[in-house]
Design a protein around this motif. Structure first.
Motif, PDB file in Angstrom:
ATOM      1  N   HIS A  38       0.827  -1.187   0.000  1.00  0.00           N
ATOM      2  CA  HIS A  38       0.000   0.000   0.000  1.00  0.00           C
ATOM      3  C   HIS A  38       0.873   1.254   0.000  1.00  0.00           C
ATOM      4  CE1 HIS A  38      -0.417   0.035   4.722  1.00  0.00           C
ATOM      5  NE2 HIS A  38       0.804   0.318   4.333  1.00  0.00           N
ATOM      6  N   GLN A  39       0.257   2.321  -0.474  1.00  0.00           N
ATOM      7  CA  GLN A  39       0.986   3.582  -0.594  1.00  0.00           C
ATOM      8  C   GLN A  39       0.052   4.748  -0.307  1.00  0.00           C
ATOM      9  OE1 GLN A  39       2.818   4.350  -4.432  1.00  0.00           O
ATOM     10  NE2 GLN A  39       4.440   5.563  -3.469  1.00  0.00           N
ATOM     11  N   VAL A  40       0.515   5.667   0.534  1.00  0.00           N
ATOM     12  CA  VAL A  40      -0.222   6.901   0.779  1.00  0.00           C
ATOM     13  C   VAL A  40       0.599   8.045   0.216  1.00  0.00           C
ATOM     14  CG1 VAL A  40      -1.385   5.995   2.813  1.00  0.00           C
ATOM     15  CG2 VAL A  40       0.800   7.187   3.075  1.00  0.00           C
ATOM     16  N   ALA A  91      -5.350   3.835   1.753  1.00  0.00           N
ATOM     17  CA  ALA A  91      -4.197   3.892   0.859  1.00  0.00           C
ATOM     18  C   ALA A  91      -4.603   3.349  -0.499  1.00  0.00           C
ATOM     19  CB  ALA A  91      -3.040   3.058   1.411  1.00  0.00           C
TER      20      ALA A  91
END
Length: 123
Positions: A38-40, A91
């Motif tokens: 996941h990426q924010v 995310a």
């Protein structure tokens, strides 16, 4: 051409559940470990969970006991069941897998990424 296609995701309230799936398509010899990241915004992509071809799993500490990764080798698909979701789980989630294809040199293994799917958990 090999592709990883994700589905699932969306908006859910805190404490709710969502399921993601990632299907590999195209011509290939073998899918190795499959993972979810996941990426924010403003942060690097981080591993959430991974599953090896033998079914052994690995989870980030933040999701242990809440998320479950699985795979169906016959369908070339990995799944991520996310329970007890928290706002901090919000995310974009990406699927990743090293995949071996046949090539003119014999075989070629490289990592593939899905297009990403947004998961939003409201408080």
């Amino acid at each position: 051409q090999v592709q990883l296609v994700e589905s699932g995701g969306g908006l859910v309230q805190s404490g709710g559940s969502l399921g993601l799936s990632c299907a590999a398509s195209g011509s290939f010899v073998r899918i190795h470990a499959m993972g979810w990241y996941h990426q924010v915004p403003g942060k690097e992509r981080a591993l959430v969970a991974s599953i090896a071809s033998d079914g052994s799993t690995n989870y980030a500490d933040s999701v242990k006991g809440r998320f479950t990764i699985s795979r169906d080798n016959a369908k070339n698909t990995a799944y991520l069941q996310m329970d007890s979701l928290k706002p901090e789980d919000t995310a974009v989630y990406y699927c990743n897998a090293p995949i071996t294809r046949r090539s003119t040199a014999g075989s070629d293994t490289r990592a593939y990424w899905g297009q990403g799917t947004q998961v939003t958990v409201s408080s």
